[in-house]
Design an enzyme around this catalytic site. Structure first.
Site, PDB file in Angstrom:
ATOM      1  N   ARG A  68       0.856  -1.189   0.000  1.00 44.39           N
ATOM      2  CA  ARG A  68       0.000   0.000   0.000  1.00 44.39           C
ATOM      3  C   ARG A  68       0.886   1.231   0.000  1.00 44.39           C
ATOM      4  O   ARG A  68       1.708   1.411   0.901  1.00 44.39           O
ATOM      5  CB  ARG A  68      -0.937   0.027   1.210  1.00 44.39           C
ATOM      6  CG  ARG A  68      -2.079   1.056   1.045  1.00 44.39           C
ATOM      7  CD  ARG A  68      -2.926   1.209   2.299  1.00 44.39           C
ATOM      8  NE  ARG A  68      -2.175   1.888   3.346  1.00 44.39           N
ATOM      9  CZ  ARG A  68      -2.055   1.439   4.578  1.00 44.39           C
ATOM     10  NH1 ARG A  68      -2.602   0.287   4.937  1.00 44.39           N
ATOM     11  NH2 ARG A  68      -1.353   2.122   5.473  1.00 44.39           N
ATOM     12  N   LYS A  87      11.784   3.077   5.940  1.00 45.22           N
ATOM     13  CA  LYS A  87      11.851   4.496   5.588  1.00 45.22           C
ATOM     14  C   LYS A  87      13.232   4.891   5.079  1.00 45.22           C
ATOM     15  O   LYS A  87      13.364   5.779   4.228  1.00 45.22           O
ATOM     16  CB  LYS A  87      11.439   5.332   6.794  1.00 45.22           C
ATOM     17  CG  LYS A  87       9.972   5.138   7.174  1.00 45.22           C
ATOM     18  CD  LYS A  87       9.610   5.947   8.395  1.00 45.22           C
ATOM     19  CE  LYS A  87       8.118   5.824   8.716  1.00 45.22           C
ATOM     20  NZ  LYS A  87       7.734   4.446   9.098  1.00 45.22           N
TER      21      LYS A  87
END
Length: 553
Positions: A207, A388
């Site tokens: 997603r 990240k």
């Protein structure tokens, strides 16, 4: 990510908040309740004790007088409100809320009630409606198409990055020194590289989350989730709920239900899991959901299990990491057996955060699964590809070219990238200290409540500089995105509240490759989450946001 803990991580700022007078409001800080606009009287049928003097308001993007007119109109790439919110019929809000609650109850748009002790462990006990927006959020169709178009490109990128072990290890080398969780993941990944473990069947259920920046009119990526991308089940239901309400109240709501995009995420995810199960080649094997011991978002997961069973005749089991360690074994041929059942596909809805690893038992289970020939969703390399730090590395000049050849595809991805920097870039760090409101600090953590905003960015950076221990490698800096503020009705515990809100669009993607053959690579539905504009965090399960759908304009 897991269980809806992925956060709406970037917001406009606290001064834009519209407070509530309802003391029980879950959306506002206590000190903000004096200047109030609320829906308490509209919900009096649910809360008899609420004050009769409460006034009812409707989102100005939706209602005017007793007739609800078209939500918004698009001017260029902006979305402009055109409806006067004053002079409305309170009965309309009351009826919408009541019918929405009935619909949620009948159709399974449900989560566990935090006030019920067994709600996270025993299905059917302590259920409440999922937190939802009462009507859809307008969204520019051009940006919707853009987000859908890049989904397969991001799928392919994750797969290619996952196969570059050197890139993953090198990019995360500094992070692992100061982040024990990432270090443990890299340790498992390193072991797989040492034994030359090849994942012939690779499955990704991703997603990609975006916000629409109001100043630049650019759709910018917040993060790319490669593990436990939650809400494919409940997200579909919200789209159906909004279409149903618009149709039911078509004499009062001047909206076209066909402008809410079809959302079939749950069945598309189930199809990908079923095809991975089929590629594995053992009809007696099961799909194993790796879950938390207490999971109030279990119904979102059970929607997937139901689709697998009813549409594909695939059996699923649910096990915690600790149970897998206790009941699991690895046969000589690489078959993973858990509680006597061969596992074809491991689908992680847990294991994405340090809090899921209570002891060495959970880490042993993770290694056991990774060593097996079961299809992992995600594999350890897919998991690392979604960190990240990797997101920040991919945003550097010329890095995408390492993985993708098509220049048009590369340009489309770069158009979505927000500014991302490591904390060893001194000029950027100094700028963030000087203007902290323009940046967000993100650690290698999933779930709401972890990001750092505002003056806290300055304080955190100065503290890291003073310590000089290299702990800055556990963080990245990201450009702060300022999305458009809208008016919404957010409903929790049966009570609708008018709020100034911002929204985050998540686009699901499903990807399946067997050796060199790409079996599936597609956009697979969407998730819209809306929260009050004053909140920095926004996970639905964490209590910050509500589920929403989009209305194309």
């Amino acid at each position: 990510m897991g269980g809806g803990h992925s956060s709406l991580s970037i917001s406009q700022g606290s001064t834009t908040c519209l407070a509530l007078s309802c003391a029980s409001s879950p959306f506002q800080p206590q000190e903000s309740q004096s200047n109030s606009l609320n829906f308490c009287s509209a919900a009096r049928f649910l809360e008899p004790h609420l004050p009769k003097s409460s006034k009812i308001f409707i989102p100005k993007s939706l209602l005017r007088c007793s007739k609800v007119h078209k939500m918004q109109t698009q001017v260029g790439d902006s979305v402009k409100s055109i409806v006067d919110p004053h002079d409305i019929d309170p009965k309309l809000v009351q009826n919408l809320a009541y019918d929405a609650l009935v619909w949620c109850s009948l159709r399974g748009l449900l989560v566990g009630d935090r006030n019920s002790e067994k709600s996270g462990t025993v299905p059917g006990v302590g259920m409440v409606h999922a937190p939802v927006a009462l009507l859809p959020m307008s969204f520019p169709e051009s940006h919707w198409k853009q987000a859908c178009e890049v989904a397969p490109i991001f799928n392919e990128l994750v797969d290619r990055v996952s196969q570059d072990g050197e890139f993953l290890q090198e990019s995360l080398s500094r992070t692992k020194k100061v982040d024990p969780f990432t270090s443990r993941l890299l340790e498992i990944h390193s072991k797989m590289l040492e034994i030359n473990k090849i994942e012939e069947i690779r499955l990704g259920l991703h997603r990609s989350d975006y916000m629409l920046d109001e100043q630049t009119k650019l759709l910018l990526q917040i993060e790319l989730n490669t593990i436990s991308s939650s809400f494919p089940g409940l997200g579909c239901l919200v789209s159906e709920l909004h279409r149903s309400l618009i149709q039911l109240y078509k004499e009062h709501i001047d909206l076209d239900p066909n402008r809410i995009p079809t959302n079939n995420a749950v069945n598309q995810f189930a199809e990908a899991l079923a095809k991975a199960w089929n590629e594995y080649g053992d009809p007696r094997a099961v799909v194993m959901f790796v879950v938390q011991s207490e999971e109030r978002n279990m119904y979102d997961q059970h929607w997937l299990s139901a689709s697998l069973r009813e549409r594909h005749q695939v059996t699923t089991i649910r096990k915690t990491l600790a149970e897998i360690d206790a009941l699991g074994e690895l046969r000589q041929d690489g078959t993973l057996v858990v509680d006597g059942q061969a596992v074809a596909v491991v689908y992680f809805r847990a294991g994405y955060a340090p809090s899921d690893y209570h002891s060495e038992s959970e880490w042993k289970a993770r290694l056991l699964m990774e060593q097996s020939r079961a299809v992992k969703c995600p594999s350890i390399s897919y998991h690392l590809a979604g960190t990240k730090k990797i997101q920040q590395e991919l945003a550097k000049p010329n890095v995408l070219e390492r993985f993708l050849e098509n220049k048009d595809d590369i340009a489309k991805l770069r158009k979505c990238f927000a500014g991302l920097w490591s904390l060893d870039e001194s000029d950027t760090v100094n700028d963030a200290i000087e203007k902290p409101g323009l940046y967000v600090m993100k650690p290698q953590r999933e779930g709401g409540g972890n990001n750092i905003y505002g003056e806290n960015v300055k304080e955190a950076l100065l503290k890291l500089q003073k310590e000089g221990t290299g702990s800055d490698a556990a963080y990245i800096l990201m450009q702060r995105i300022f999305p458009k503020i809208s008016h919404s009705i957010l409903m929790r515990e049966g009570i609708p509240h008018k709020e100034q809100t911002i929204s985050e669009l998540g686009i699901y993607g499903s990807y399946l490759r067997n050796k060199t053959e790409v079996v599936i690579n597609q956009q697979a539905g969407y998730l819209m989450r809306t929260k009050v504009s004053s909140s920095n965090e926004g996970g639905v399960a964490a209590g910050f946001a509500v589920l929403d759908s989009i209305y194309l304009v």
